[in-house]
Design an enzyme around this catalytic site. Structure first.
Site, PDB file in Angstrom:
ATOM      1  N   HIS A 128      15.663  51.511  32.986  1.00 32.06           N
ATOM      2  CA  HIS A 128      16.473  51.751  34.182  1.00 32.06           C
ATOM      3  C   HIS A 128      17.932  51.863  33.773  1.00 32.06           C
ATOM      4  O   HIS A 128      18.359  51.304  32.757  1.00 32.06           O
ATOM      5  CB  HIS A 128      16.315  50.595  35.170  1.00 32.06           C
ATOM      6  CG  HIS A 128      14.984  50.549  35.842  1.00 32.06           C
ATOM      7  ND1 HIS A 128      14.782  49.891  37.024  1.00 32.06           N
ATOM      8  CD2 HIS A 128      13.778  51.072  35.502  1.00 32.06           C
ATOM      9  CE1 HIS A 128      13.524  50.002  37.397  1.00 32.06           C
ATOM     10  NE2 HIS A 128      12.892  50.710  36.479  1.00 32.06           N
ATOM     11  N   GLU A 138      20.674  50.480  34.826  1.00 33.85           N
ATOM     12  CA  GLU A 138      21.404  49.226  34.647  1.00 33.85           C
ATOM     13  C   GLU A 138      21.039  48.538  33.338  1.00 33.85           C
ATOM     14  O   GLU A 138      21.917  48.052  32.621  1.00 33.85           O
ATOM     15  CB  GLU A 138      21.126  48.263  35.812  1.00 33.85           C
ATOM     16  CG  GLU A 138      21.528  48.792  37.165  1.00 33.85           C
ATOM     17  CD  GLU A 138      20.421  49.539  37.897  1.00 33.85           C
ATOM     18  OE1 GLU A 138      20.489  49.600  39.127  1.00 33.85           O
ATOM     19  OE2 GLU A 138      19.486  50.057  37.244  1.00 33.85           O
ATOM     20  N   CYS A 167      16.957  46.789  41.325  1.00 36.22           N
ATOM     21  CA  CYS A 167      15.630  46.227  41.568  1.00 36.22           C
ATOM     22  C   CYS A 167      15.615  44.788  41.051  1.00 36.22           C
ATOM     23  O   CYS A 167      16.601  44.298  40.494  1.00 36.22           O
ATOM     24  CB  CYS A 167      14.569  47.071  40.870  1.00 36.22           C
ATOM     25  SG  CYS A 167      14.618  46.945  39.051  1.00 36.22           S
ATOM     26  N   CYS A 173      16.321  44.630  37.214  1.00 39.17           N
ATOM     27  CA  CYS A 173      17.723  44.886  36.874  1.00 39.17           C
ATOM     28  C   CYS A 173      18.625  43.768  37.378  1.00 39.17           C
ATOM     29  O   CYS A 173      19.555  43.352  36.675  1.00 39.17           O
ATOM     30  CB  CYS A 173      18.156  46.230  37.424  1.00 39.17           C
ATOM     31  SG  CYS A 173      17.318  47.617  36.605  1.00 39.17           S
TER      32      CYS A 173
END
Length: 178
Positions: free
Chosen positions: A69, A71, A99, A102
């Site tokens: 992801h 991040e 999420c 993250c």
């Protein structure tokens, strides 16, 4: 753009961020880099003392890695640049509410602040479905802010998912002429 679809590494301090809008605009540029790879267009930027130290965008499909992801990738790069696992005083700008994975990584990195443009009602772990970044039971809590650049991010995401749905419909509407 680099061969792997990422933006050139400008984490040497060339970019300065003076406002949340500027930080989110840089994250939005990363989201566009993800879109160019046919990834869900999410981008993130890590800023320390007003200087961009790392950037990232979704690469889950490209890297065949469910943890790739925006991040997480930005945090990994920032930790390498800083030379420490803790990013004390950092602000992370991300186009979409983090999420749970993250948000947990941001908390473990001890970032000071997380700023996002739009909430994620299906997976958001910061406000929508949970409060990982601000829960008083956590030993580290982040300041949070949201809303800048929301229209631009929402339009980018909407366009991406509408295109995916359209292509899926077209592939099933094609008559078999064999």
């Amino acid at each position: 753009m680099e061969r792997d679809g990422s933006l050139p590494d400008r984490s040497t301090g060339a970019a300065k961020v003076g406002s949340d809008r500027e930080g989110l605009e840089l994250a939005l540029a990363e989201a566009h880099a993800a879109l160019a790879l046919d990834e869900v267009p999410v981008g993130a930027v890590v800023v320390i003392d007003g200087i961009v130290v790392a950037r990232g965008h979704n690469r889950t499909r490209t890297d065949c890695d469910p943890t790739a992801h925006a991040e997480v990738l930005a945090l990994r790069r920032a930790a390498a640049v800083v030379g420490a696992q803790r990013l004390i005083g950092a602000t992370v700008y991300t186009t979409v509410e983090p999420c749970f994975m993250c948000a947990g990584a941001l908390s473990h990195a001890r970032v000071a602040r997380v700023v996002w443009a739009v909430r994620d009602p299906k997976f958001g772990g910061a406000v929508s479905l949970g409060s990982v970044l601000t829960d008083p039971r956590m030993n580290h809590r982040c300041q949070t802010a949201e809303g800048e650049c929301a229209d631009e991010v929402r339009a980018l995401l909407r366009g991406f998912f509408e295109d995916k749905r359209r292509k899926a419909r077209e592939s099933t509407d094609t008559p078999d002429l064999s």
